[in-house]
Design an enzyme around this catalytic site. Structure first.
Site, PDB file in Angstrom:
ATOM      1  N   ASP A 146      56.450  73.734 -16.105  1.00  0.00           N
ATOM      2  CA  ASP A 146      55.936  75.053 -16.460  1.00  0.00           C
ATOM      3  C   ASP A 146      57.093  75.871 -17.030  1.00  0.00           C
ATOM      4  O   ASP A 146      57.989  76.280 -16.293  1.00  0.00           O
ATOM      5  CB  ASP A 146      55.360  75.766 -15.233  1.00  0.00           C
ATOM      6  CG  ASP A 146      54.071  75.150 -14.712  1.00  0.00           C
ATOM      7  OD1 ASP A 146      53.778  73.991 -15.061  1.00  0.00           O
ATOM      8  OD2 ASP A 146      53.375  75.825 -13.923  1.00  0.00           O
ATOM      9  N   LYS A 198      45.910  77.886 -17.079  1.00  0.00           N
ATOM     10  CA  LYS A 198      46.295  78.024 -15.669  1.00  0.00           C
ATOM     11  C   LYS A 198      46.372  79.497 -15.285  1.00  0.00           C
ATOM     12  O   LYS A 198      47.084  80.282 -15.919  1.00  0.00           O
ATOM     13  CB  LYS A 198      47.644  77.343 -15.414  1.00  0.00           C
ATOM     14  CG  LYS A 198      48.141  77.475 -13.972  1.00  0.00           C
ATOM     15  CD  LYS A 198      49.406  76.659 -13.757  1.00  0.00           C
ATOM     16  CE  LYS A 198      50.021  76.932 -12.393  1.00  0.00           C
ATOM     17  NZ  LYS A 198      51.246  76.131 -12.159  1.00  0.00           N
ATOM     18  N   LYS A 236      49.549  79.360 -19.434  1.00  0.00           N
ATOM     19  CA  LYS A 236      49.541  79.883 -18.070  1.00  0.00           C
ATOM     20  C   LYS A 236      49.828  81.370 -18.102  1.00  0.00           C
ATOM     21  O   LYS A 236      50.621  81.845 -18.917  1.00  0.00           O
ATOM     22  CB  LYS A 236      50.597  79.125 -17.250  1.00  0.00           C
ATOM     23  CG  LYS A 236      50.847  79.647 -15.837  1.00  0.00           C
ATOM     24  CD  LYS A 236      51.932  78.810 -15.163  1.00  0.00           C
ATOM     25  CE  LYS A 236      52.384  79.421 -13.844  1.00  0.00           C
ATOM     26  NZ  LYS A 236      53.470  78.632 -13.205  1.00  0.00           N
TER      27      LYS A 236
END
Length: 229
Positions: A96, A189, A160
């Protein structure tokens, strides 16, 4: 209509997360044990703890995830790529990364694509997947769309919402916007503020396919978790 996940099925959406700088080895191992018990999708930790988590999760089916350029995204692409390669070598199968937030705010699509694309190449060569944190609390709607478009163009696997270190977190409105922007094929996400089964179901209904949460146990047990990411 997509059936909403239940406490029995929600665990497969959750990246069980502990990113606090003062986390101890015991704290990290406790999170890994919870993830193995409840069959969460992954455990997400800072790079320092990747080897510890990967070793603890061996044979459990739970993935190891790490954060890169965290929490500000204000390092060079070369540094982010180096950091990602190290995390993958240590056992991470998901990465991430935080975008160059300033590039998104000034509308510099080329800079975003170059930054994300450089890391995506490293991550995919290592056999891992890349989630791109756009830090929604720092962006207006146009910048959120720009960042999602750039992530898709650069080869990211997910977009995300948040790091949890810039204030704010995931909202249903932002998840819906991100899903509309990236279409049906990229993952989305939701991270930050997902503390109950109802929160999780609302994010998934809006288009999330993954949830970052430190309250994963509370979510699957139908309780209300505390604030955290």
């Amino acid at each position: 209509m997509t059936q909403q996940p239940t406490p029995d099925t929600i665990a497969s959406y959750i990246d069980h997360t502990l990113l606090k700088p003062d986390a101890s080895r015991e704290d990290i191992l406790a999170v890994a044990a919870e993830a193995a018990k409840y069959h969460f999708k992954s455990v997400c930790v800072n790079p320092l703890w990747v080897t510890t988590v990967a070793d603890a999760l061996q044979g459990s089916g739970v993935l190891t995830c790490s954060v890169i350029g965290f929490p500000f995204g204000a390092t060079t692409t070369a540094v982010k790529s180096f950091e990602a390669a190290g995390a993958i070598a240590d056992g991470a199968s998901e990465i991430d990364m935080v975008i160059d937030v300033s590039a998104a705010r000034r509308g510099d699509r080329d800079a975003l694509v170059a930054d994300i694309g450089g890391v995506a190449t490293t991550v995919h060569e290592g056999g891992a997947i890349l989630k791109v944190i756009i830090e929604t609390s720092l962006l207006d709607e146009a910048a959120k769309v720009l960042a999602c478009d750039a992530a898709a163009e650069a080869g990211a696997d997910f977009v995300k919402t948040s790091t949890g270190f810039a204030g704010g977190g995931a909202t249903v409105e932002d998840i819906a916007l991100m899903r509309r922007t990236v279409g049906p094929d990229l993952g989305v996400k939701a991270s930050g503020g997902v503390r109950s089964l109802a929160d999780a179901q609302a994010m998934i209904a809006a288009g999330a396919t993954r949830l970052g949460a430190s309250s994963g146990v509370a979510i699957v047990e139908g309780e209300q978790g505390t604030a955290g990411y």
